[in-house]
Design an enzyme around this catalytic site. Structure first.
Site, PDB file in Angstrom:
ATOM      1  CG  HIS A   1      -2.600  -2.373  -1.773  1.00 42.20           C
ATOM      2  ND1 HIS A   1      -3.577  -3.367  -2.473  1.00 42.20           N
ATOM      3  CD2 HIS A   1      -1.598  -2.484  -2.509  1.00 42.20           C
ATOM      4  CE1 HIS A   1      -2.917  -3.842  -3.347  1.00 42.20           C
ATOM      5  NE2 HIS A   1      -1.385  -3.621  -3.575  1.00 42.20           N
TER       6      HIS A   1
ATOM      7  CG  ASP B   1      -1.798  -4.309   4.049  1.00 37.31           C
ATOM      8  OD1 ASP B   1      -0.902  -5.012   4.058  1.00 37.31           O
ATOM      9  OD2 ASP B   1      -2.184  -3.600   2.725  1.00 37.31           O
TER      10      ASP B   1
ATOM     11  CD  GLN C   1       5.325  -2.622   0.770  1.00 36.11           C
ATOM     12  OE1 GLN C   1       6.480  -2.640   0.825  1.00 36.11           O
ATOM     13  NE2 GLN C   1       4.308  -3.173  -0.416  1.00 36.11           N
TER      14      GLN C   1
ATOM     15  CE  LYS D   1       3.184  -6.655  -1.583  1.00 31.97           C
ATOM     16  NZ  LYS D   1       3.692  -6.137  -2.860  1.00 31.97           N
TER      17      LYS D   1
ATOM     18  CB  CYS E   1      -2.806  -1.377  -5.864  1.00 32.82           C
ATOM     19  SG  CYS E   1      -2.317  -2.768  -6.984  1.00 32.82           S
TER      20      CYS E   1
END
Length: 421
Positions: A128, A205, A208, A231, A374
């Site tokens: 991202h 990261d 997700q 999220k 992104c």
């Protein structure tokens, strides 16, 4: 989990999300843009409202009752987050506005003060922008060198190539846990083990993964991990950074101001202990409390149960997408049981532009994403300008996938007719 059990789970939770019962363009909303942001359960909205109606005061600064109650709720949410990801200490949780700010915190505090010319930062081609641009800043300022892990033939993390990039020059590996475009689940535990063999630090990261998978930062052994609350059923404007205690203690403050100080003089200042050293100014108090409520909500359902249900949805989604002529999905295919990838599908359909697909689907009440998500460099690498993306969460159902597929078929047929003319 059987389909009957899964269906009852989705049916039970949908009543907790008021927005899911509305209509869009005269049709029932089918919300399939969860990788961009999730919907918020009533319990989270009530936590926001309760704070403002009953406990509205600044934290850490007052001896009065409202301030005390606000501080307890704010710091209590930190305890919930630490337990949610199995951190060793509550002081390893730093509130940020989002994952982007958390990555920038590490980049500017640790990266700018630690990296030297010739040091190497390993990223992946699937990152991202938020896990790419800050390291470009750092590389320009410090003389560090960026290197990139490529994709396998199945569009997954190339672990063998990653190992070939590692050397004594490697100081940082910063990698997405689950790709928001390819849907692949990267082998983060193995990545950390290999990087640590060379003395490199690892940042994950988890935007997700935190909403969808059980996380244990001690088992993974990452050095930092970043998450955006919006999220995972929490409000916008709140996220967090996890960092190992010794690393956070050694890092200089990222921003200066109130809250992060111990003593201030005209010519110098001393800094507060963790976690407050990195939390300058009045924080997003209500949002942090609501993030704690979101953690409570997800934990009550059970992350194992959420993950198992989403695997079933993933299998069904990909089976149905195969009905669409000329449709190509990005990333690996799911295994027969739905494991091996996230519950999302980014795809292209022949010459039909993703924005056109998204626009017509929206007219039918179906919300999907279109664009580069992104991940512009990844799209360029794959030689596509954009893709459409349907992303699922535990409140989605097979019936919603059926609606999406029926409307997608009709949309593709419409554009094919236009092209033939």
């Amino acid at each position: 989990m059987t389909f009957t059990q899964a269906k009852s789970l989705a049916s039970a939770v949908r009543a907790d999300f008021a927005v899911l019962s509305q209509e869009v363009n005269g049709k029932p909303l089918v919300y399939l843009d969860n990788a961009a942001t999730s919907q918020k359960p009533i319990a989270v909205l009530e936590a926001l409202r309760y704070y403002y109606e009953h406990d509205n005061a600044n934290v850490h600064r007052g001896a009065h009752t409202l301030s005390s109650r606000a501080t307890d709720a704010y710091e209590g949410a930190r305890d919930k987050i630490a337990a949610f990801i199995h951190a060793a200490s509550r002081n390893e949780i730093i509130y940020t506005r989002n994952a982007s700010e958390a990555i920038n915190l590490v980049a500017y505090s640790w990266g700018m003060s630690t990296l030297q010319p010739g040091d190497e930062i390993i990223l992946t081609v699937m990152e991202h922008h938020s896990n790419l641009v800050p390291w470009q800043f750092v590389a320009r300022r410090t003389g560090a060198v960026l290197k990139f892990v490529q994709l396998t033939d199945t569009q997954e993390f190339d672990f063998e190539q990653f190992k070939s990039l590692l050397s004594d020059k490697t100081k940082l590996v910063s990698v997405v846990h689950v790709s928001n475009t390819l849907g692949c689940i990267n082998p983060v535990k193995e990545i950390c083990a290999e990087a640590h063999r060379y003395g490199a630090k690892v940042l994950l990261d988890a935007c997700q993964s935190a909403p969808h998978l059980p996380l244990d930062v001690q088992e993974i052994d990452c050095d930092w991990l970043v998450v955006s609350g919006h999220k995972m059923c929490a409000p916008t404007g709140i996220g967090f950074l996890y960092g190992k205690l010794d690393l956070l203690n050694a890092m200089p403050p990222f921003m200066g101001g109130g809250e992060m100080i111990a003593d201030v003089f005209f010519d110098h200042s001393t800094y507060a202990e963790l976690p407050h050293k990195f939390e300058a100014g009045t924080p997003a108090i209500a949002e942090a409390i609501a993030l704690g409520a979101a953690v409570d909500y997800l934990s009550a359902i059970g992350m194992d149960k959420i993950h198992a249900y989403e695997e079933e949805l993933t299998v069904y989604l990909f089976q149905q997408l195969e009905q669409i002529p000329n449709l190509q999905t990005l990333g690996p295919k799911p295994k027969a049981d739905g494991s091996g990838r996230a519950a999302l599908a980014a795809f292209t359909v022949g010459d039909v532009h993703a924005n056109d697909l998204s626009t017509l689907l929206d007219q039918a009440g179906v919300a999907i994403r279109s664009g580069h998500h992104c991940t512009q460099p990844l799209h360029r690498l794959l030689n596509i300008s954009s893709s459409a993306r349907a992303s699922l969460y535990f409140y989605n159902t097979r019936e919603e996938i059926d609606v999406f597929i029926a409307e997608l078929k009709e949309t593709v047929e419409f554009f094919n007719g236009v092209f033939e003319e």
